[in-house]
Scaffold this active site. Structure first.
Site, PDB file in Angstrom:
ATOM      1  N   LYS A   1       1.416  -1.426   0.957  1.00  0.00           N
ATOM      2  CA  LYS A   1      -0.442  -1.205   0.891  1.00  0.00           C
ATOM      3  C   LYS A   1      -0.889  -2.568   0.702  1.00  0.00           C
ATOM      4  O   LYS A   1      -0.597  -3.298  -0.322  1.00  0.00           O
ATOM      5  CB  LYS A   1      -0.474  -0.128  -0.133  1.00  0.00           C
ATOM      6  CG  LYS A   1      -1.107   0.989   0.296  1.00  0.00           C
ATOM      7  CD  LYS A   1      -1.606   2.110  -0.828  1.00  0.00           C
ATOM      8  CE  LYS A   1      -2.070   3.199  -0.264  1.00  0.00           C
ATOM      9  NZ  LYS A   1      -2.795   4.057  -1.375  1.00  0.00           N
TER      10      LYS A   1
HETATM   11  O1  G3P Z   1      -5.140   7.037  -2.022  1.00  0.00           O
HETATM   12  C1  G3P Z   1      -6.406   6.925  -2.690  1.00  0.00           C
HETATM   13  C2  G3P Z   1      -6.584   8.011  -3.712  1.00  0.00           C
HETATM   14  O2  G3P Z   1      -5.521   7.545  -4.734  1.00  0.00           O
HETATM   15  C3  G3P Z   1      -7.971   7.674  -4.430  1.00  0.00           C
HETATM   16  O3  G3P Z   1      -8.521   9.059  -4.632  1.00  0.00           O
HETATM   17  O4  G3P Z   1     -10.168  10.392  -5.679  1.00  0.00           O
HETATM   18  O5  G3P Z   1      -9.536   8.191  -6.743  1.00  0.00           O
HETATM   19  O6  G3P Z   1     -11.050   8.427  -4.775  1.00  0.00           O
HETATM   20  P1  G3P Z   1      -9.945   8.899  -5.446  1.00  0.00           P
END
Ligand code: G3P
Length: 218
Positions: A83
Protein backbone atom coordinates in the site's frame (compact mmCIF):
# COMPACT_ATOMS: atom_id res chain seq x y z
CA UNK A 1 -17.12 -8.56 -6.34
CA UNK A 2 -14.33 -9.44 -3.91
CA UNK A 3 -14.84 -8.91 -0.18
CA UNK A 4 -11.74 -7.93 1.79
CA UNK A 5 -11.69 -7.57 5.55
CA UNK A 6 -10.39 -4.21 6.71
CA UNK A 7 -8.58 -5.30 9.85
CA UNK A 8 -5.20 -6.36 11.26
CA UNK A 9 -6.81 -8.15 14.24
CA UNK A 10 -6.20 -11.90 14.17
CA UNK A 11 -9.41 -12.84 15.98
CA UNK A 12 -11.53 -10.68 13.66
CA UNK A 13 -9.80 -12.17 10.60
CA UNK A 14 -10.31 -15.73 11.88
CA UNK A 15 -14.01 -15.02 12.58
CA UNK A 16 -14.61 -13.45 9.17
CA UNK A 17 -12.60 -16.16 7.41
CA UNK A 18 -14.92 -18.84 8.82
CA UNK A 19 -17.76 -17.48 6.68
CA UNK A 20 -15.83 -18.45 3.57
CA UNK A 21 -16.67 -15.22 1.75
CA UNK A 22 -13.53 -13.19 2.49
CA UNK A 23 -11.11 -12.93 -0.46
CA UNK A 24 -8.38 -10.83 1.15
CA UNK A 25 -7.40 -8.36 3.88
CA UNK A 26 -6.50 -4.70 3.92
CA UNK A 27 -4.49 -3.10 6.69
CA UNK A 28 -3.16 0.40 7.22
CA UNK A 29 -0.73 1.91 9.76
CA UNK A 30 -3.59 2.77 12.17
CA UNK A 31 -4.97 -0.79 12.08
CA UNK A 32 -1.47 -2.23 12.57
CA UNK A 33 -0.79 0.18 15.45
CA UNK A 34 -3.95 -1.05 17.23
CA UNK A 35 -2.44 -4.58 17.37
CA UNK A 36 0.86 -3.45 18.82
CA UNK A 37 3.06 -5.89 16.87
CA UNK A 38 5.63 -5.00 14.19
CA UNK A 39 4.01 -4.89 10.75
CA UNK A 40 6.15 -7.74 9.44
CA UNK A 41 5.06 -10.07 12.26
CA UNK A 42 1.37 -9.12 12.03
CA UNK A 43 1.26 -9.43 8.23
CA UNK A 44 3.05 -12.81 8.39
CA UNK A 45 0.41 -14.07 10.87
CA UNK A 46 -2.41 -12.77 8.64
CA UNK A 47 -0.81 -14.48 5.62
CA UNK A 48 -1.16 -17.76 7.50
CA UNK A 49 -4.93 -17.31 7.85
CA UNK A 50 -6.11 -15.81 4.56
CA UNK A 51 -4.99 -17.17 1.18
CA UNK A 52 -5.69 -13.97 -0.74
CA UNK A 53 -4.38 -10.45 -1.36
CA UNK A 54 -3.13 -8.81 1.85
CA UNK A 55 -2.41 -5.09 1.75
CA UNK A 56 0.46 -3.83 3.93
CA UNK A 57 1.18 -0.08 3.91
CA UNK A 58 4.53 1.67 3.95
CA UNK A 59 5.16 4.35 6.60
CA UNK A 60 8.16 5.89 4.90
CA UNK A 61 7.58 9.36 3.43
CA UNK A 62 10.29 9.70 0.78
CA UNK A 63 10.04 7.82 -2.52
CA UNK A 64 13.44 6.19 -2.00
CA UNK A 65 12.47 4.89 1.43
CA UNK A 66 8.96 3.87 0.30
CA UNK A 67 10.52 1.78 -2.46
CA UNK A 68 12.93 0.11 -0.04
CA UNK A 69 10.16 -0.53 2.51
CA UNK A 70 7.81 -1.77 -0.20
CA UNK A 71 10.37 -4.30 -1.40
CA UNK A 72 10.79 -5.58 2.18
CA UNK A 73 7.02 -5.87 2.67
CA UNK A 74 6.58 -7.70 -0.64
CA UNK A 75 9.13 -10.30 0.47
CA UNK A 76 7.05 -11.30 3.53
CA UNK A 77 4.64 -13.40 1.46
CA UNK A 78 3.61 -13.87 -2.20
CA UNK A 79 0.13 -12.49 -1.38
CA UNK A 80 1.37 -9.13 -0.13
CA UNK A 81 0.13 -6.03 -1.96
CA UNK A 82 2.19 -2.96 -1.01
CA UNK A 83 0.00 0.00 0.00
CA UNK A 84 1.37 3.37 -1.09
CA UNK A 85 -0.32 6.70 -0.21
CA UNK A 86 -1.41 8.83 -3.17
CA UNK A 87 1.04 11.69 -2.57
CA UNK A 88 3.77 12.95 -4.96
CA UNK A 89 6.49 10.78 -3.39
CA UNK A 90 4.07 7.86 -3.41
CA UNK A 91 3.45 8.27 -7.15
CA UNK A 92 7.18 7.90 -7.77
CA UNK A 93 7.41 4.90 -5.45
CA UNK A 94 4.31 3.16 -6.84
CA UNK A 95 5.63 3.48 -10.39
CA UNK A 96 9.04 2.11 -9.42
CA UNK A 97 7.57 -0.82 -7.49
CA UNK A 98 5.23 -1.66 -10.38
CA UNK A 99 8.24 -1.70 -12.72
CA UNK A 100 9.83 -4.16 -10.24
CA UNK A 101 6.79 -6.40 -10.70
CA UNK A 102 5.56 -5.64 -7.18
CA UNK A 103 1.79 -5.23 -6.89
CA UNK A 104 0.70 -1.94 -5.31
CA UNK A 105 -2.49 -0.68 -3.71
CA UNK A 106 -2.45 3.10 -4.14
CA UNK A 107 -4.45 4.32 -1.16
CA UNK A 108 -5.96 7.45 0.40
CA UNK A 109 -7.54 8.29 -2.96
CA UNK A 110 -10.29 10.93 -2.76
CA UNK A 111 -10.90 11.99 -6.34
CA UNK A 112 -11.20 10.62 -9.87
CA UNK A 113 -8.30 12.86 -10.85
CA UNK A 114 -6.08 11.14 -8.30
CA UNK A 115 -7.29 7.74 -9.52
CA UNK A 116 -6.12 8.53 -13.08
CA UNK A 117 -2.65 9.16 -11.66
CA UNK A 118 -2.83 5.88 -9.72
CA UNK A 119 -3.67 3.91 -12.87
CA UNK A 120 -0.81 5.59 -14.74
CA UNK A 121 1.64 4.33 -12.09
CA UNK A 122 0.60 0.79 -13.05
CA UNK A 123 -1.12 0.27 -9.70
CA UNK A 124 -2.65 -3.18 -9.17
CA UNK A 125 -5.38 -1.60 -7.00
CA UNK A 126 -6.58 1.92 -6.19
CA UNK A 127 -8.46 2.60 -2.93
CA UNK A 128 -10.96 5.49 -3.00
CA UNK A 129 -12.15 6.20 0.57
CA UNK A 130 -15.85 6.72 -0.11
CA UNK A 131 -16.91 7.16 3.53
CA UNK A 132 -14.43 9.94 4.13
CA UNK A 133 -15.57 11.69 0.94
CA UNK A 134 -19.14 11.51 2.31
CA UNK A 135 -17.83 12.98 5.58
CA UNK A 136 -16.94 16.25 3.81
CA UNK A 137 -20.39 16.44 2.17
CA UNK A 138 -19.57 15.03 -1.25
CA UNK A 139 -21.18 11.79 -2.56
CA UNK A 140 -18.35 9.26 -2.24
CA UNK A 141 -20.07 6.74 -4.51
CA UNK A 142 -20.08 9.41 -7.27
CA UNK A 143 -16.28 9.54 -7.10
CA UNK A 144 -16.27 5.75 -7.34
CA UNK A 145 -18.56 5.76 -10.41
CA UNK A 146 -16.42 8.41 -12.10
CA UNK A 147 -13.26 6.37 -11.50
CA UNK A 148 -14.84 3.22 -12.93
CA UNK A 149 -16.16 5.08 -16.00
CA UNK A 150 -12.75 6.65 -16.68
CA UNK A 151 -10.97 3.29 -16.22
CA UNK A 152 -13.38 1.68 -18.68
CA UNK A 153 -12.78 4.49 -21.21
CA UNK A 154 -9.04 3.81 -21.27
CA UNK A 155 -8.91 0.11 -20.47
CA UNK A 156 -6.94 0.70 -17.27
CA UNK A 157 -6.32 -2.64 -15.56
CA UNK A 158 -6.06 -1.17 -12.06
CA UNK A 159 -8.74 -2.72 -9.82
CA UNK A 160 -10.99 -0.30 -7.90
CA UNK A 161 -11.27 -1.16 -4.20
CA UNK A 162 -14.03 0.73 -2.36
CA UNK A 163 -12.61 1.60 1.06
CA UNK A 164 -13.90 3.51 4.08
CA UNK A 165 -17.17 1.63 3.64
CA UNK A 166 -19.52 2.54 6.47
CA UNK A 167 -22.45 0.15 5.98
CA UNK A 168 -24.43 -2.20 3.71
CA UNK A 169 -25.73 0.72 1.61
CA UNK A 170 -22.17 1.61 0.62
CA UNK A 171 -21.61 -2.02 -0.40
CA UNK A 172 -24.73 -2.04 -2.59
CA UNK A 173 -23.80 1.33 -4.11
CA UNK A 174 -20.24 0.12 -4.79
CA UNK A 175 -21.59 -3.08 -6.37
CA UNK A 176 -24.03 -1.15 -8.58
CA UNK A 177 -21.14 1.07 -9.66
CA UNK A 178 -19.09 -2.03 -10.52
CA UNK A 179 -16.27 -1.79 -7.95
CA UNK A 180 -14.00 -4.86 -8.18
CA UNK A 181 -13.44 -5.06 -4.43
CA UNK A 182 -14.94 -3.67 -1.22
CA UNK A 183 -13.04 -3.74 2.04
CA UNK A 184 -15.24 -4.13 5.09
CA UNK A 185 -14.85 -3.96 8.84
CA UNK A 186 -16.15 -7.01 10.70
CA UNK A 187 -19.08 -4.87 11.88
CA UNK A 188 -20.15 -4.00 8.32
CA UNK A 189 -19.67 -7.61 7.21
CA UNK A 190 -22.02 -8.74 9.99
CA UNK A 191 -24.51 -6.00 9.05
CA UNK A 192 -24.49 -7.33 5.47
CA UNK A 193 -25.54 -10.79 6.61
CA UNK A 194 -27.98 -9.92 9.38
CA UNK A 195 -31.51 -8.61 8.72
CA UNK A 196 -34.25 -8.25 11.36
CA UNK A 197 -36.93 -9.65 9.02
CA UNK A 198 -34.82 -12.77 8.38
CA UNK A 199 -34.44 -13.34 12.11
CA UNK A 200 -38.17 -12.67 12.70
CA UNK A 201 -39.15 -15.02 9.89
CA UNK A 202 -36.87 -17.82 11.09
CA UNK A 203 -38.15 -17.50 14.66
CA UNK A 204 -41.71 -17.91 13.36
CA UNK A 205 -40.79 -20.93 11.16
CA UNK A 206 -39.13 -22.68 14.10
CA UNK A 207 -41.96 -21.78 16.49
CA UNK A 208 -44.59 -23.17 14.09
CA UNK A 209 -42.53 -26.31 13.54
CA UNK A 210 -42.00 -26.86 17.27
CA UNK A 211 -45.72 -26.41 17.98
CA UNK A 212 -46.62 -28.90 15.26
CA UNK A 213 -44.02 -31.62 15.90
CA UNK A 214 -42.19 -31.07 19.12
CA UNK A 215 -44.04 -30.41 22.35
CA UNK A 216 -40.76 -29.56 24.17
CA UNK A 217 -41.05 -25.84 25.04
CA UNK A 218 -38.37 -23.63 23.43
O1 G3P B 1 -9.26 0.93 4.35
C1 G3P B 1 -9.44 2.26 4.75
C2 G3P B 1 -10.24 2.29 6.00
O2 G3P B 1 -9.53 1.61 7.01
C3 G3P B 1 -10.58 3.68 6.46
O3 G3P B 1 -11.87 3.62 6.93
O4 G3P B 1 -13.84 4.39 8.22
O5 G3P B 1 -11.50 5.08 8.90
O6 G3P B 1 -12.52 6.03 6.85
P1 G3P B 1 -12.47 4.83 7.79
Amino acid sequence: MKFFLDSANIEEIQRASAWGIIDGVTTNPSLIAKEGAPVEDQIRRISGIIDGDISAEVVATSAKEMIAEGRLLARIHRNIIVKIPLVPEGVIAAGALAKDGIRTNVTLCFSAAQAIVAAKTGAYVVSPFIGRVDDIGWPGVEVLSDILAIYRNYGFKTQVLAASVRGPLHVVQAAKAGAHIVTLTLKVLEQLIQHPLTEKGLDQFLKDHREAFDLTPA
